[in-house]
Enzyme design. Structure first.
Site, PDB file in Angstrom:
ATOM      1  N   HIS A  49      -7.235   0.787  -6.579  1.00  0.00           N
ATOM      2  CA  HIS A  49      -7.479  -0.075  -5.416  1.00  0.00           C
ATOM      3  C   HIS A  49      -8.178  -1.342  -5.927  1.00  0.00           C
ATOM      4  CE1 HIS A  49      -7.798  -1.266  -1.394  1.00  0.00           C
ATOM      5  NE2 HIS A  49      -8.630  -0.387  -0.897  1.00  0.00           N
TER       6      HIS A  49
ATOM      7  N   GLN B 156     -10.151  -3.744  -3.611  1.00  0.00           N
ATOM      8  CA  GLN B 156     -11.453  -3.205  -3.218  1.00  0.00           C
ATOM      9  C   GLN B 156     -12.502  -3.562  -4.275  1.00  0.00           C
ATOM     10  OE1 GLN B 156     -12.217  -1.296  -0.321  1.00  0.00           O
ATOM     11  NE2 GLN B 156     -14.253  -1.823  -1.038  1.00  0.00           N
TER      12      GLN B 156
ATOM     13  N   ARG C  13     -14.094  -8.371   1.265  1.00  0.00           N
ATOM     14  CA  ARG C  13     -12.688  -8.132   0.924  1.00  0.00           C
ATOM     15  C   ARG C  13     -11.869  -9.392   1.213  1.00  0.00           C
ATOM     16  NH1 ARG C  13     -10.449  -3.122   1.126  1.00  0.00           N
ATOM     17  NH2 ARG C  13      -8.615  -4.270   0.434  1.00  0.00           N
TER      18      ARG C  13
ATOM     19  N   ARG D 225       0.884  -1.180   0.000  1.00  0.00           N
ATOM     20  CA  ARG D 225       0.000   0.000   0.000  1.00  0.00           C
ATOM     21  C   ARG D 225       0.916   1.222   0.000  1.00  0.00           C
ATOM     22  NH1 ARG D 225      -5.359   1.472   3.428  1.00  0.00           N
ATOM     23  NH2 ARG D 225      -6.112  -0.020   1.894  1.00  0.00           N
TER      24      ARG D 225
ATOM     25  N   CYS E 296     -16.410   2.043   0.387  1.00  0.00           N
ATOM     26  CA  CYS E 296     -15.258   1.174   0.655  1.00  0.00           C
ATOM     27  C   CYS E 296     -14.830   1.225   2.114  1.00  0.00           C
ATOM     28  CB  CYS E 296     -14.101   1.558  -0.255  1.00  0.00           C
ATOM     29  SG  CYS E 296     -13.637   3.295  -0.095  1.00  0.00           S
TER      30      CYS E 296
ATOM     31  N   ASP F  92     -17.126   7.379  -1.700  1.00  0.00           N
ATOM     32  CA  ASP F  92     -15.856   7.258  -0.970  1.00  0.00           C
ATOM     33  C   ASP F  92     -15.527   8.651  -0.426  1.00  0.00           C
ATOM     34  OD1 ASP F  92     -13.359   6.472  -0.015  1.00  0.00           O
ATOM     35  OD2 ASP F  92     -12.382   6.441  -1.974  1.00  0.00           O
TER      36      ASP F  92
HETATM   37  N1  NVA Z   1      -9.830   6.817  -1.585  1.00  0.00           N
HETATM   38  C1  NVA Z   1      -9.475   6.409  -0.250  1.00  0.00           C
HETATM   39  C2  NVA Z   1      -9.757   4.950  -0.079  1.00  0.00           C
HETATM   40  C3  NVA Z   1      -9.445   4.390   1.280  1.00  0.00           C
HETATM   41  C4  NVA Z   1      -9.714   2.927   1.379  1.00  0.00           C
HETATM   42  C5  NVA Z   1      -8.004   6.728  -0.001  1.00  0.00           C
HETATM   43  O1  NVA Z   1      -7.179   6.498  -0.882  1.00  0.00           O
HETATM   44  O2  NVA Z   1      -7.694   7.229   1.088  1.00  0.00           O
HETATM   45  N1   CP Z   2     -11.350  -0.025   2.144  1.00  0.00           N
HETATM   46  C1   CP Z   2     -10.090  -0.143   2.616  1.00  0.00           C
HETATM   47  O1   CP Z   2      -9.146  -0.399   1.878  1.00  0.00           O
HETATM   48  O2   CP Z   2      -9.985   0.026   3.957  1.00  0.00           O
HETATM   49  P1   CP Z   2      -8.606   0.179   4.765  1.00  0.00           P
HETATM   50  O3   CP Z   2      -8.022   1.500   4.366  1.00  0.00           O
HETATM   51  O4   CP Z   2      -9.010   0.133   6.215  1.00  0.00           O
HETATM   52  O5   CP Z   2      -7.695  -0.948   4.379  1.00  0.00           O
END
Ligand code: NVA
Ligand code: CP
Length: 302
Positions: free
Chosen positions: A128, A131, A289, A101, A261, A221
């Site tokens: 993602h 997701q 997930r 990540r 998400c 989101d």
């Molecule tokens: N768009 C959000 C998704 C988190 C799961 C981010 O990147 O922070």
């Molecule tokens: N939706 C998602 O990826 O959640 P986290 O950021 O908690 O992993």
């Protein structure tokens, strides 16, 4: 060839279909108390430059259910203590797959270039895909199928929106993005999307009220993603008309369901009554997930 999972758009349709059916099968197995240890002796490395609840725990728990083990490294000071290439070469000598990540998608690409084992994108600024995989499983469960349905994404044309849009393209679901001006999809993404899915219906529509009138799924989101904190004030101002609340749901068909998400900011992109209400399927989505990623882990390590 190593099976990386960096962007949904790079994965052949047949493989994605296989992943969804395997995910459904593995979920049914867990429900019956069956957890075949098909990844016994295997290990998964996780490097996270950003916080996570769902992605981290669903991968670690999923790996345990499959008989394997996981090693969480935090950000591992990757690229700081030693170059990404050295990190990737070293780590991939120990583990059988890696979840990353990162802030920049290019970090994942650089890692994958030097990794001897499959690399899974656990979220980057660009996409993602894990997701979207869990979300497709959820849509299939809730609606009995994906093809021909309509998903309206209200909010930012961000990493999640891009991956969900691609998932819709693959499975024949209509995707409508209702985003404020300047926050839709970039041209590069659109060109590639239309090239990959010439028959897909991807509609960019500024007004959420108009967009939801034929929705099966209304998805949202956060307005400010991780890494965009300095833009927060401006985003709150620009996105104020793009909230999924009960007023918006009045314009949608009665059967439409709400997805997110998570994590959510109640009062910003979604109202508390909607996300906690009976039309919300966000926790089924969160659980899925894990089932989807179990199928993914088995597939990349096959
Ligand atoms: N768009 C959000 C998704 C988190 C799961 C981010 O990147 O922070
Ligand atoms: N939706 C998602 O990826 O959640 P986290 O950021 O908690 O992993």
């Amino acid at each position: 060839m190593i099976r990386h999972f960096l962007r949904l758009i790079d994965i052949p349709t047949g493989d994605l279909k296989h992943l969804l059916s395997e995910a459904a099968r593995l979920k049914a197995d867990v429900r019956r108390g069956i957890r075949p240890p098909i990844l016994a002796g295997k290990s998964l490395g996780l490097i996270f430059e950003k916080p996570s609840l769902r992605t981290r725990v669903s991968f670690e728990a999923g790996m345990a259910q499959l008989g394997g083990t996981s090693i969480f490294l935090g950000d591992g000071a990757m690229g700081k203590r030693e170059p990404i290439a050295d990190f990737a070469r070293t780590l991939s000598g120990y583990v059988d797959a890696v979840v990353l990540r990162t802030f920049h998608h290019t970090t994942i690409e650089e890692f994958a270039k030097h990794s001897a084992v499959p690399v899974i994108n656990g979220l980057s600024d660009l996409s993602h895909p894990c997701q979207a995989l869990g979300d497709l499983l959820t849509i299939q469960e809730v609606f009995g199928g994906i093809e021909g349905k309509t998903l309206v994404f209200v909010g930012d044309g961000n990493n999640v929106a891009r991956s969900v849009a691609v998932g819709c393209g693959v499975f024949g679901m209509r995707f409508i993005l209702a985003a404020p001006e300047g926050y839709g999809f970039d041209n590069e993404f659109l060109v590639r999307y239309h090239h990959s899915f010439p028959k897909a219906e991807l509609i960019l529509n500024g007004s959420p009220y108009h967009a939801v009138d034929k929705a099966d799924v209304i998805y949202t989101d956060v307005w400010t993603s991780m890494g965009q904190e300095s833009e927060r004030q401006e985003r709150v101002r620009k996105f104020s008309g793009f909230r999924v609340d009960s007023a918006l749901l009045e314009h949608a068909p009665a059967h439409a369901r709400v997805m997110h998400c998570l994590p959510a900011v109640r009062g910003e992109e979604v109202s508390a009554d909607v996300i906690d209400g009976e039309r919300s399927i966000v926790f089924q989505q969160a659980e899925n997930r894990m089932h989807a990623q179990k199928a993914l882990l088995a597939w990349v390590m096959e």
